[in-house]
Design a protein around this motif. Structure first.
Motif, PDB file in Angstrom:
ATOM      1  N   GLU A   1      -3.396  11.146   7.073  1.00  0.00           N
ATOM      2  CA  GLU A   1      -2.332  11.157   8.139  1.00  0.00           C
ATOM      3  C   GLU A   1      -0.973  10.887   7.242  1.00  0.00           C
ATOM      4  OE1 GLU A   1      -2.889   7.416  10.591  1.00  0.00           O
ATOM      5  OE2 GLU A   1      -3.324   9.164  11.469  1.00  0.00           O
ATOM      6  N   ARG A   2      -1.094  10.275   6.530  1.00  0.00           N
ATOM      7  CA  ARG A   2       0.382   9.515   5.941  1.00  0.00           C
ATOM      8  C   ARG A   2       0.901  10.573   4.947  1.00  0.00           C
ATOM      9  NH1 ARG A   2       1.858   5.472   8.796  1.00  0.00           N
ATOM     10  NH2 ARG A   2       0.501   3.834   8.954  1.00  0.00           N
ATOM     11  N   ALA A   3       0.273  11.675   4.764  1.00  0.00           N
ATOM     12  CA  ALA A   3       0.762  12.796   3.594  1.00  0.00           C
ATOM     13  C   ALA A   3       2.064  13.070   3.965  1.00  0.00           C
ATOM     14  CB  ALA A   3      -0.074  13.884   3.748  1.00  0.00           C
ATOM     15  N   ALA A   4       2.513  13.481   4.988  1.00  0.00           N
ATOM     16  CA  ALA A   4       3.834  14.123   5.592  1.00  0.00           C
ATOM     17  C   ALA A   4       4.776  12.870   5.155  1.00  0.00           C
ATOM     18  CB  ALA A   4       3.833  14.620   6.904  1.00  0.00           C
ATOM     19  N   SER A   5       4.841  12.086   5.549  1.00  0.00           N
ATOM     20  CA  SER A   5       5.842  10.873   5.376  1.00  0.00           C
ATOM     21  C   SER A   5       5.985  10.388   3.819  1.00  0.00           C
ATOM     22  CB  SER A   5       5.526   9.475   6.057  1.00  0.00           C
ATOM     23  OG  SER A   5       4.233   9.059   5.860  1.00  0.00           O
ATOM     24  N   LEU A   6       4.964  10.486   3.242  1.00  0.00           N
ATOM     25  CA  LEU A   6       4.896  10.116   1.744  1.00  0.00           C
ATOM     26  C   LEU A   6       5.748  11.171   1.013  1.00  0.00           C
ATOM     27  CD1 LEU A   6       1.281   8.889   1.421  1.00  0.00           C
ATOM     28  CD2 LEU A   6       3.240   7.508   0.818  1.00  0.00           C
ATOM     29  N   ILE A   7       5.300  12.645   1.168  1.00  0.00           N
ATOM     30  CA  ILE A   7       5.919  13.910   0.464  1.00  0.00           C
ATOM     31  C   ILE A   7       7.254  13.521   0.932  1.00  0.00           C
ATOM     32  CG2 ILE A   7       6.050  16.116   0.423  1.00  0.00           C
ATOM     33  CD1 ILE A   7       2.806  16.200   0.824  1.00  0.00           C
ATOM     34  N   GLU A   8       7.813  13.814   2.092  1.00  0.00           N
ATOM     35  CA  GLU A   8       9.106  13.627   2.544  1.00  0.00           C
ATOM     36  C   GLU A   8      10.054  12.542   1.760  1.00  0.00           C
ATOM     37  OE1 GLU A   8      12.369  15.181   5.281  1.00  0.00           O
ATOM     38  OE2 GLU A   8      10.748  15.975   3.694  1.00  0.00           O
ATOM     39  N   THR A   9       9.537  11.215   1.867  1.00  0.00           N
ATOM     40  CA  THR A   9       9.928  10.088   1.247  1.00  0.00           C
ATOM     41  C   THR A   9      10.281  10.294  -0.330  1.00  0.00           C
ATOM     42  OG1 THR A   9       9.354   8.597   2.940  1.00  0.00           O
ATOM     43  CG2 THR A   9       9.947   7.707   0.544  1.00  0.00           C
ATOM     44  N   VAL A  10       9.267  10.905  -1.129  1.00  0.00           N
ATOM     45  CA  VAL A  10       9.372  11.264  -2.350  1.00  0.00           C
ATOM     46  C   VAL A  10      10.536  12.300  -2.683  1.00  0.00           C
ATOM     47  CG1 VAL A  10       8.329  12.116  -4.405  1.00  0.00           C
ATOM     48  CG2 VAL A  10       7.290  10.372  -3.101  1.00  0.00           C
ATOM     49  N   ARG A  11      10.421  13.425  -1.618  1.00  0.00           N
ATOM     50  CA  ARG A  11      11.509  14.625  -1.900  1.00  0.00           C
ATOM     51  C   ARG A  11      12.958  13.976  -1.690  1.00  0.00           C
ATOM     52  NH1 ARG A  11      14.334  17.721   1.276  1.00  0.00           N
ATOM     53  NH2 ARG A  11      13.869  16.680   2.876  1.00  0.00           N
ATOM     54  N   LEU A  12      13.096  12.927  -0.778  1.00  0.00           N
ATOM     55  CA  LEU A  12      14.594  12.563  -0.401  1.00  0.00           C
ATOM     56  C   LEU A  12      14.722  11.702  -1.370  1.00  0.00           C
ATOM     57  CD1 LEU A  12      13.967  11.955   3.446  1.00  0.00           C
ATOM     58  CD2 LEU A  12      15.382  13.624   2.160  1.00  0.00           C
ATOM     59  N   ARG A  13      13.943  10.779  -1.966  1.00  0.00           N
ATOM     60  CA  ARG A  13      14.506   9.742  -3.316  1.00  0.00           C
ATOM     61  C   ARG A  13      14.716  10.723  -4.320  1.00  0.00           C
ATOM     62  NH1 ARG A  13       9.957   5.006  -3.138  1.00  0.00           N
ATOM     63  NH2 ARG A  13      10.791   4.043  -1.494  1.00  0.00           N
TER      64      ARG A  13
ATOM     65  N   ALA B   1       0.779  -1.291  -0.072  1.00  0.00           N
ATOM     66  CA  ALA B   1       0.063  -0.013  -0.008  1.00  0.00           C
ATOM     67  C   ALA B   1       1.068   1.409   0.010  1.00  0.00           C
ATOM     68  CB  ALA B   1      -1.064   0.018   0.995  1.00  0.00           C
ATOM     69  N   GLY B   2       1.921   1.353   0.986  1.00  0.00           N
ATOM     70  CA  GLY B   2       2.682   2.386   0.835  1.00  0.00           C
ATOM     71  C   GLY B   2       3.621   2.496  -0.462  1.00  0.00           C
ATOM     72  N   SER B   3       4.044   1.575  -1.102  1.00  0.00           N
ATOM     73  CA  SER B   3       4.555   1.488  -2.292  1.00  0.00           C
ATOM     74  C   SER B   3       3.906   2.337  -3.612  1.00  0.00           C
ATOM     75  CB  SER B   3       4.979   0.331  -2.865  1.00  0.00           C
ATOM     76  OG  SER B   3       5.749   0.426  -4.049  1.00  0.00           O
ATOM     77  N   ALA B   4       2.486   1.876  -3.419  1.00  0.00           N
ATOM     78  CA  ALA B   4       1.441   2.414  -4.389  1.00  0.00           C
ATOM     79  C   ALA B   4       1.041   3.930  -4.035  1.00  0.00           C
ATOM     80  CB  ALA B   4       0.124   1.454  -4.341  1.00  0.00           C
ATOM     81  N   ALA B   5       1.263   4.374  -2.877  1.00  0.00           N
ATOM     82  CA  ALA B   5       0.995   5.502  -2.362  1.00  0.00           C
ATOM     83  C   ALA B   5       2.197   6.468  -2.875  1.00  0.00           C
ATOM     84  CB  ALA B   5       0.813   5.576  -0.953  1.00  0.00           C
ATOM     85  N   LEU B   6       3.275   5.875  -2.605  1.00  0.00           N
ATOM     86  CA  LEU B   6       4.696   6.540  -3.063  1.00  0.00           C
ATOM     87  C   LEU B   6       4.615   7.066  -4.719  1.00  0.00           C
ATOM     88  CD1 LEU B   6       7.216   5.115  -0.847  1.00  0.00           C
ATOM     89  CD2 LEU B   6       6.531   7.382  -0.893  1.00  0.00           C
ATOM     90  N   ALA B   7       4.093   5.825  -5.248  1.00  0.00           N
ATOM     91  CA  ALA B   7       4.159   5.963  -6.788  1.00  0.00           C
ATOM     92  C   ALA B   7       3.169   7.281  -7.312  1.00  0.00           C
ATOM     93  CB  ALA B   7       3.708   4.960  -7.436  1.00  0.00           C
ATOM     94  N   ASP B   8       2.039   7.196  -6.535  1.00  0.00           N
ATOM     95  CA  ASP B   8       1.017   8.253  -6.779  1.00  0.00           C
ATOM     96  C   ASP B   8       1.578   9.514  -6.455  1.00  0.00           C
ATOM     97  OD1 ASP B   8      -1.540   9.295  -7.278  1.00  0.00           O
ATOM     98  OD2 ASP B   8      -1.698   9.493  -5.018  1.00  0.00           O
ATOM     99  N   VAL B   9       2.331   9.775  -5.511  1.00  0.00           N
ATOM    100  CA  VAL B   9       2.764  11.067  -5.140  1.00  0.00           C
ATOM    101  C   VAL B   9       4.151  11.672  -5.988  1.00  0.00           C
ATOM    102  CG1 VAL B   9       4.024  12.489  -3.011  1.00  0.00           C
ATOM    103  CG2 VAL B   9       2.329  11.083  -2.484  1.00  0.00           C
ATOM    104  N   ASP B  10       4.677  10.484  -6.398  1.00  0.00           N
ATOM    105  CA  ASP B  10       5.882  10.995  -7.052  1.00  0.00           C
ATOM    106  C   ASP B  10       5.388  11.402  -8.392  1.00  0.00           C
ATOM    107  OD1 ASP B  10       8.688  10.927  -7.590  1.00  0.00           O
ATOM    108  OD2 ASP B  10       8.739   8.915  -8.931  1.00  0.00           O
ATOM    109  N   ARG B  11       4.168  11.220  -9.039  1.00  0.00           N
ATOM    110  CA  ARG B  11       3.655  12.030 -10.074  1.00  0.00           C
ATOM    111  C   ARG B  11       3.527  13.546  -9.768  1.00  0.00           C
ATOM    112  NH1 ARG B  11      -0.024   7.411  -9.311  1.00  0.00           N
ATOM    113  NH2 ARG B  11       0.597   5.900 -10.967  1.00  0.00           N
TER     114      ARG B  11
ATOM    115  N   ARG C   1      -5.619  14.787   0.842  1.00  0.00           N
ATOM    116  CA  ARG C   1      -7.027  14.389   0.432  1.00  0.00           C
ATOM    117  C   ARG C   1      -6.857  12.844   0.306  1.00  0.00           C
ATOM    118  NH1 ARG C   1      -7.591  19.109  -2.717  1.00  0.00           N
ATOM    119  NH2 ARG C   1      -7.152  17.800  -4.471  1.00  0.00           N
ATOM    120  N   ALA C   2      -5.926  12.367  -0.419  1.00  0.00           N
ATOM    121  CA  ALA C   2      -5.836  10.958  -0.862  1.00  0.00           C
ATOM    122  C   ALA C   2      -5.299  10.208   0.000  1.00  0.00           C
ATOM    123  CB  ALA C   2      -5.029  10.892  -2.167  1.00  0.00           C
ATOM    124  N   HIS C   3      -4.500  10.666   1.011  1.00  0.00           N
ATOM    125  CA  HIS C   3      -3.728   9.685   1.894  1.00  0.00           C
ATOM    126  C   HIS C   3      -3.701  10.113   3.305  1.00  0.00           C
ATOM    127  CE1 HIS C   3      -2.129   7.658  -1.609  1.00  0.00           C
ATOM    128  NE2 HIS C   3      -1.753   8.873  -2.080  1.00  0.00           N
TER     129      HIS C   3
END
Length: 414
Positions: free
Chosen positions: A48-60, A17-27, A44-46
């Motif tokens: 309370e997970r929003a901050a961790s997803l955005i930070e992970t994509v940014r760091l990648r 689920a996290g991998s799919a969400a990261l792919a979504d944010v990476d767009r 809206r899509a994710h």
């Protein structure tokens, strides 16, 4: 400071689920201009997970230059900043090939990833649960090496943990408490104290003197800042300074058992094309005392920091402009080096420089300075350049006199 990740974040981000969400944010663009809009969309899509997803994509995205193969890795901001560039870690791993290695400050696993292909056993330990969990994800280590399930009361990691089919072991352990036997120790003490970068060995985390005392008599390699005072440290092994693509990246302290007898300083110059050149203080350093030649060469920073300028000059038939200055001169340019062809020489006077550069239609001007207290940017403004011809000024001193060489830069040859 960046987002503060927890173990729950790591578990989610590493799941399907996290991998799919990261792919979504990476767009998303995730730029300064789109920041507010992107955050709202991810929330809206994710939720309370929003901050961790955005930070992970940014760091990648940020990690691509340093760790190009780490596209699916997890990071914290601090861990990524301290992570060893892949090419530098690969160079160190090559020196340790065939040995069992224990990285006692393994963090997110950047060193372990390069050690695993060439070492029969690779152990990583850290006190940070989140970084260890990220390392497990990044390295594909199974839950059998979950640090929370593997205490180390008998001080022998190898006896407590095994990972079927893999040569990587992870465990939670204090770097100052030896927990393996017959392994080479790698350590990378944090170089910040009270939020500031430090060059004091005693203020590193863990303190360098304590670390060396804990592994006295063991083979050990310790990463450190190139600006550390190695003479003050009285290190009895080798100090290797490593640069990558022209930028000095680190120093590594190698204990006597990990280097060739008689070598105390080494400069290693790496580039992204795969070229590696090395120079040690075992090489000759006899050079002539001659007037300036047709070319000026600014040696790689690793050569300068390692104190091997004379050795480099002797290898390439060069000599120094001044025995206390790192600029070299000669009649040819070493392969792979950028050279500065000397067209004229002046006394260090602002009025003279302004007149000469105007007469030569100088437009863009590179200014290199060593041994003279001059701000290149401030000087460039005072010279009021309006022409179209590019030049380089090499400003230095010969003896006590300031001198300026007007040069044309020539790109490296292969």
């Amino acid at each position: 400071m960046g987002y503060r990740f927890g173990r729950d974040d790591v578990a989610y981000l590493g799941s399907a689920a996290g991998s799919a969400a990261l792919a979504d944010v990476d767009r998303l663009e995730l730029t300064t201009a789109t920041h507010l809009r992107d955050i709202e969309q991810v929330r809206r899509a994710h939720g309370e997970r929003a901050a961790s997803l955005i930070e992970t994509v940014r760091l990648r995205r940020k990690a691509v230059v340093k760790l190009p193969a780490a596209g699916e890795w997890l990071f914290t901001d601090d861990a990524l900043q301290q992570a060893t560039p892949a090419l530098v870690a690969r160079h160190r791993a090559a020196r340790l090939a065939g040995r069992a290695v224990h990285d006692v400050t393994c963090s997110i696993g950047a060193e372990l990833a390069e050690l695993a292909p060439v070492c029969p056993a690779v152990i990583g330990s850290d006190l940070d649960d989140v970084r260890l969990a990220m390392a497990a994800h990044n390295l594909g280590v199974t839950a059998a090496s979950d640090p929370e399930r593997n205490g180390l009361p008998d001080n022998d990691i190898g006896a407590r943990i095994s990972v079927p089919g893999r040569n990587i072991v992870l465990a939670k352990a204090d770097a100052l408490t030896p927990t393996t036997r017959d392994t080479v120790i790698i350590a990378d003490p944090a170089r910040r104290a009270d939020g500031r970068r430090t060059y004091d060995p005693a203020k590193l985390q863990p303190p360098l003197p304590d670390l060396l005392a804990a592994y006295a008599g063991r083979d050990i390699a310790v990463k450190s800042a190139p600006g550390l005072d190695f003479d003050r440290l009285a290190w009895d092994g080798e100090v290797e300074i490593v640069s990558l693509d022209g930028a000095v990246r680190e120093a590594c302290l190698w204990s006597p058992g990990l280097t060739t007898p008689g070598i105390t300083r080494r400069a290693t110059v790496l580039d992204s094309r795969g070229t590696t050149t090395t120079l040690t203080d075992a090489a000759p350093d006899d050079i002539p005392d001659l007037p300036p030649g047709d070319w000026i060469i600014d040696p790689d920073g690793a050569v300068v920091r390692a104190g091997l300028v004379r050795h480099y000059a002797a290898k390439h038939g060069l000599w120094q402009l001044d025995p206390h200055i790192a600029y070299l001169t000669g009649d040819t340019v070493p392969p792979g080096m950028r050279g500065f062809h000397v067209e004229d020489r002046f006394e260090l006077r602002e009025k003279t420089l302004r007149q000469e550069l105007a007469r030569r239609d100088c437009g863009s001007l590179e200014i290199l300075v060593r041994g003279i207290d001059i701000d290149p940017d401030a000087l460039r403004k005072k010279l009021k350049l309006r022409g179209s011809t590019p030049y380089t000024l090499v400003i230095t001193r010969i003896g006590r006199a300031g001198v300026v060489f007007l040069c044309r830069a020539v790109a490296p040859t292969r």
